[in-house]
Design a protein around this motif. Structure first.
Motif, PDB file in Angstrom:
ATOM      1  N   LYS A 130       0.816  -1.213   0.000  1.00 54.11           N
ATOM      2  CA  LYS A 130       0.000   0.000   0.000  1.00 54.11           C
ATOM      3  C   LYS A 130       0.854   1.269   0.000  1.00 54.11           C
ATOM      4  N   GLY A 131       0.549   2.160  -0.922  1.00 52.80           N
ATOM      5  CA  GLY A 131       1.206   3.459  -0.971  1.00 52.80           C
ATOM      6  C   GLY A 131       2.633   3.444  -1.490  1.00 52.80           C
ATOM      7  N   ARG A 132       3.099   2.282  -2.005  1.00 56.79           N
ATOM      8  CA  ARG A 132       4.493   2.200  -2.430  1.00 56.79           C
ATOM      9  C   ARG A 132       4.674   2.218  -3.949  1.00 56.79           C
ATOM     10  N   ALA A 133       3.596   2.367  -4.710  1.00 63.18           N
ATOM     11  CA  ALA A 133       3.746   2.390  -6.172  1.00 63.18           C
ATOM     12  C   ALA A 133       4.580   3.595  -6.598  1.00 63.18           C
ATOM     13  N   LEU A 134       5.430   3.390  -7.603  1.00 59.72           N
ATOM     14  CA  LEU A 134       6.166   4.504  -8.195  1.00 59.72           C
ATOM     15  C   LEU A 134       5.219   5.254  -9.118  1.00 59.72           C
ATOM     16  N   THR A 135       5.321   6.577  -9.125  1.00 59.79           N
ATOM     17  CA  THR A 135       4.449   7.358 -10.008  1.00 59.79           C
ATOM     18  C   THR A 135       5.290   8.349 -10.808  1.00 59.79           C
ATOM     19  N   ARG A 136       4.607   9.137 -11.613  1.00 59.09           N
ATOM     20  CA  ARG A 136       5.315  10.129 -12.434  1.00 59.09           C
ATOM     21  C   ARG A 136       5.418  11.474 -11.720  1.00 59.09           C
ATOM     22  N   SER A 137       4.761  11.596 -10.594  1.00 58.91           N
ATOM     23  CA  SER A 137       4.526  12.949 -10.076  1.00 58.91           C
ATOM     24  C   SER A 137       5.439  13.389  -8.936  1.00 58.91           C
ATOM     25  N   GLY A 138       6.450  12.567  -8.576  1.00 60.30           N
ATOM     26  CA  GLY A 138       7.214  12.910  -7.375  1.00 60.30           C
ATOM     27  C   GLY A 138       8.542  13.613  -7.593  1.00 60.30           C
ATOM     28  N   ALA A 139       8.889  13.958  -8.846  1.00 55.73           N
ATOM     29  CA  ALA A 139      10.201  14.589  -9.102  1.00 55.73           C
ATOM     30  C   ALA A 139      10.264  15.982  -8.490  1.00 55.73           C
ATOM     31  N   ARG A 140      11.386  16.302  -7.789  1.00 53.04           N
ATOM     32  CA  ARG A 140      11.533  17.592  -7.113  1.00 53.04           C
ATOM     33  C   ARG A 140      12.799  18.299  -7.609  1.00 53.04           C
ATOM     34  N   PRO A 141      12.785  19.626  -7.666  1.00 55.73           N
ATOM     35  CA  PRO A 141      13.975  20.358  -8.114  1.00 55.73           C
ATOM     36  C   PRO A 141      15.218  19.886  -7.367  1.00 55.73           C
ATOM     37  N   GLY A 142      16.301  19.669  -8.095  1.00 52.29           N
ATOM     38  CA  GLY A 142      17.537  19.161  -7.488  1.00 52.29           C
ATOM     39  C   GLY A 142      17.672  17.661  -7.651  1.00 52.29           C
ATOM     40  N   ASP A 143      16.576  16.934  -7.857  1.00 53.21           N
ATOM     41  CA  ASP A 143      16.666  15.495  -8.107  1.00 53.21           C
ATOM     42  C   ASP A 143      17.486  15.236  -9.373  1.00 53.21           C
ATOM     43  N   LEU A 144      18.151  14.076  -9.394  1.00 53.54           N
ATOM     44  CA  LEU A 144      18.865  13.663 -10.598  1.00 53.54           C
ATOM     45  C   LEU A 144      17.907  12.903 -11.522  1.00 53.54           C
ATOM     46  N   VAL A 145      18.189  12.976 -12.827  1.00 51.33           N
ATOM     47  CA  VAL A 145      17.434  12.186 -13.822  1.00 51.33           C
ATOM     48  C   VAL A 145      18.349  11.062 -14.293  1.00 51.33           C
ATOM     49  N   ALA A 146      17.883   9.822 -14.185  1.00 53.32           N
ATOM     50  CA  ALA A 146      18.702   8.685 -14.609  1.00 53.32           C
ATOM     51  C   ALA A 146      17.911   7.777 -15.545  1.00 53.32           C
ATOM     52  N   ILE A 147      18.634   7.014 -16.336  1.00 57.24           N
ATOM     53  CA  ILE A 147      17.974   6.017 -17.194  1.00 57.24           C
ATOM     54  C   ILE A 147      18.722   4.695 -17.081  1.00 57.24           C
ATOM     55  N   SER A 148      18.016   3.604 -17.383  1.00 56.26           N
ATOM     56  CA  SER A 148      18.680   2.311 -17.521  1.00 56.26           C
ATOM     57  C   SER A 148      18.988   2.099 -18.998  1.00 56.26           C
ATOM     58  N   GLY A 149      20.030   1.325 -19.275  1.00 54.04           N
ATOM     59  CA  GLY A 149      20.362   0.948 -20.650  1.00 54.04           C
ATOM     60  C   GLY A 149      20.807   2.106 -21.523  1.00 54.04           C
ATOM     61  N   ARG A 150      20.753   1.874 -22.817  1.00 54.73           N
ATOM     62  CA  ARG A 150      21.235   2.856 -23.786  1.00 54.73           C
ATOM     63  C   ARG A 150      20.154   3.115 -24.814  1.00 54.73           C
ATOM     64  N   PRO A 151      19.502   4.266 -24.740  1.00 50.65           N
ATOM     65  CA  PRO A 151      18.336   4.486 -25.598  1.00 50.65           C
ATOM     66  C   PRO A 151      18.706   4.629 -27.069  1.00 50.65           C
ATOM     67  N   GLY A 152      17.761   4.297 -27.933  1.00 58.86           N
ATOM     68  CA  GLY A 152      17.920   4.564 -29.369  1.00 58.86           C
ATOM     69  C   GLY A 152      18.121   3.332 -30.235  1.00 58.86           C
ATOM     70  N   ALA A 153      18.495   2.192 -29.636  1.00 55.19           N
ATOM     71  CA  ALA A 153      18.817   1.013 -30.453  1.00 55.19           C
ATOM     72  C   ALA A 153      17.573   0.489 -31.180  1.00 55.19           C
ATOM     73  N   ALA A 154      16.436   0.465 -30.492  1.00 53.30           N
ATOM     74  CA  ALA A 154      15.215  -0.041 -31.117  1.00 53.30           C
ATOM     75  C   ALA A 154      14.793   0.865 -32.268  1.00 53.30           C
ATOM     76  N   ALA A 155      14.858   2.173 -32.036  1.00 53.01           N
ATOM     77  CA  ALA A 155      14.469   3.122 -33.087  1.00 53.01           C
ATOM     78  C   ALA A 155      15.406   3.021 -34.282  1.00 53.01           C
ATOM     79  N   HIS A 156      16.689   2.766 -34.011  1.00 53.14           N
ATOM     80  CA  HIS A 156      17.650   2.623 -35.104  1.00 53.14           C
ATOM     81  C   HIS A 156      17.346   1.377 -35.927  1.00 53.14           C
ATOM     82  N   ALA A 157      17.039   0.271 -35.244  1.00 54.72           N
ATOM     83  CA  ALA A 157      16.702  -0.962 -35.961  1.00 54.72           C
ATOM     84  C   ALA A 157      15.472  -0.743 -36.835  1.00 54.72           C
ATOM     85  N   LEU A 158      14.474  -0.031 -36.293  1.00 57.91           N
ATOM     86  CA  LEU A 158      13.256   0.232 -37.061  1.00 57.91           C
ATOM     87  C   LEU A 158      13.554   1.092 -38.285  1.00 57.91           C
ATOM     88  N   ALA A 159      14.410   2.113 -38.093  1.00 52.33           N
ATOM     89  CA  ALA A 159      14.761   2.993 -39.215  1.00 52.33           C
ATOM     90  C   ALA A 159      15.463   2.196 -40.315  1.00 52.33           C
TER      91      ALA A 159
END
Lengths: 330, 330
Positions: free
Chosen positions: B142-171
């Motif tokens: 209860k109450g532990r789901a991740l959402t889109r709405s909790g980002a606060r100024p000063g927070d870091l933005v991170a990603i997993s993996g390396r974006p773009g490979a799927a779009a490149h294959a499609l192109a």
């Protein structure tokens, strides 16, 4: 109108203000998923059903009817389980984001959502041939869901309403004729029997909705229950629009037509006396049309008592209409 | 093969034997709905996503890839919510009940269902243009789901993996060329980041999956959180297949490509030190690519520090690719 505007606009129209489970939708539309809080001591019933243009409704069906029917077929499944509607999810694939189509579509869906007090909690929109997929969640007290598997020899078989009107309207449309308003409403705006489904908990031993036709759907009950049935064609309640048809034609529509979204259920013969009060309470006609037998298979009896052989059992998406013989024996 | 045979056969193939929530599926495939028993003190996360032939995958995509991807995109949404997969429902519309297509389709889906330990609890099959709609249910405390709405100024933005490979294959495919096996796998067999999603509970302040492209998806976080962000293009991890491309072409694929199904999340700067252990634990590359700002809008900085203007923000089903400008400002 972009995909995102479209989702937002549908949400505004479809989210019914009176929905009971709105507060338990902790997180609704607008994230990667919805978060739902379930009442304790309840089980969740999940139904999913898709409408495809040209398959489940004719190509020129009005958008309000498409919106209504897509939700109705899912609510009808909840009714057949004896579940109380709680939330639904709409996955909509459509050729273009045309507000002139989308607005009445959403309104048709919204009116039924409001009447059934079900809350739109999420969805997805994509471009492609028109396809409306709805997943509906309902709630039942633990162990109280109606199923297909509880019919026992000696139980009575009963149905709500008068089957065949929707199939008759469709046949007229396909022949280029115009059904009257009531027939067309049976096809385009079927009413899910939610109140009846709830009332049948503790009375019905098995229940299903009449979406594929009486023979096919009752066949599912017989298969799941490991039993057979005998139906008396003379007891089938006849919709006004079918009254003038020759008997074989009328029986074909009533037995194999489908799309009626009435309920077919079984109940112990000793409790038949409760049906009168039930039909008054739900404002629906309830009719006993036969009896469950220990011997497998479905036997039909004509009004003179002779056995009757149905032409076809019901609709199968890939087999077309299924051939002769009892569906329970297949 | 009839509709009913088809449902039964898919059930045999897809129902993963190791699924954790099998026992809580009190009533599964074969009735009007499934009945699920939910663990107390948990909330349900529901995601629904449709794949349409020619829109979400090219017309000649192999059936195993279609089966895998239809489930993967939904599991990716569960991952982004930090939910544990429990049950899914498959509504399949397809032109013909061809076993030669259906069998590998079901197997592709089954392998992923088994790996993710999710149980097929119901579905629907209809005739029509190919359309695979899945509704997936997951569980969170209860109450532990991740959402889109909790980002606060000063927070870091991170990603997993390396974006773009799927779009490149499609192109490449769209240009009539053949991507190498790894690129094609990125497009056809994306891996939902379920373990990462679960591990991010209590660490990430906001999370989303990269289905529509980094700019569009991060834009959703910014909009929901009422914040802005600054991204450094020089920090974007570059997939091998993109290494030879001119920078603007590469950045276009990485920023607007989508279909990667990696996670994009924000976290308090003070906890950046935890990312190392997390990436080892999940076997995934995690990269900080920017920072949340109090000022609305998304600013991109080229490696020399100069502001960079993206050509397009991401994919919109009805607007096509969205035009210039920050998606957060739209």
């Amino acid at each position: 109108m972009s995909e995102f505007d479209l989702i937002r606009r549908s949400q505004e129209v479809i989210c019914a203000p009176g929905a009971r489970y709105r507060a338990q939708c902790v997180l609704g539309i607008g994230d990667d998923g919805a978060v739902l809080e379930l009442p304790p001591e309840r089980q969740v019933v999940v139904c999913t059903d898709t409408l495809v243009e040209g398959v489940h409704f004719p190509l020129d069906t009005g958008p309000a009817a498409v919106g209504h029917k897509a939700l109705a077929v899912n609510l009808s499944d909840l009714a057949a389980m004896g579940a109380e509607p709680a939330w639904f999810f709409l996955a909509l694939t459509l050729p273009a984001a045309a507000p002139a189509w989308l607005e009445p579509f959403a309104q048709g869906m919204a009116r039924l959502a409001s009447a059934a007090s079900i809350w739109l909690a999420g969805g997805d929109v994509a471009a492609g041939p028109l396809n409306v997929c709805i997943t509906a969640l309902g709630l039942v007290d633990k162990g109280r869901a109606l199923t297909r598997s509880g019919a026992r020899p000696g139980d009575l078989v009963a149905i709500s309403g008068r089957p065949g009107a929707a199939a008759h309207a469709l046949a007229l449309l396909q022949a280029g004729r115009v059904p009257d308003a009531r027939e067309l409403a049976a096809l385009e705006f079927p009413q899910p029997r939610l109140e009846l489904g709830l009332a049948l908990r503790g009375l019905a031993t098995a229940c299903i909705d009449l979406s594929d036709g009486l023979l096919a759907d009752l066949g599912h009950i017989l298969e799941a229950s490991g039993a057979g049935a005998e139906l008396e064609l003379g007891r089938l309640p006849c919709a006004e629009s079918l009254a003038g048809l020759p008997e074989p034609e009328r029986w074909r529509l009533q037995l194999a037509g489908g799309d009626d979204y009435e309920l077919c259920f079984t109940l112990p013969a000793a409790r038949a006396g409760e049906l009168d009060a039930l039909q008054r309470r739900c404002g629906l006609e309830l009719t006993v049309i036969g009896r469950i037998t220990a011997q497998a298979g479905l036997t039909l009896r004509a009004p003179d008592g002779s056995p009757y052989r149905a032409e076809r059992a019901g609709f199968d998406h890939f087999g077309g209409y299924r051939g002769e013989g009892s569906p329970a024996a297949s």
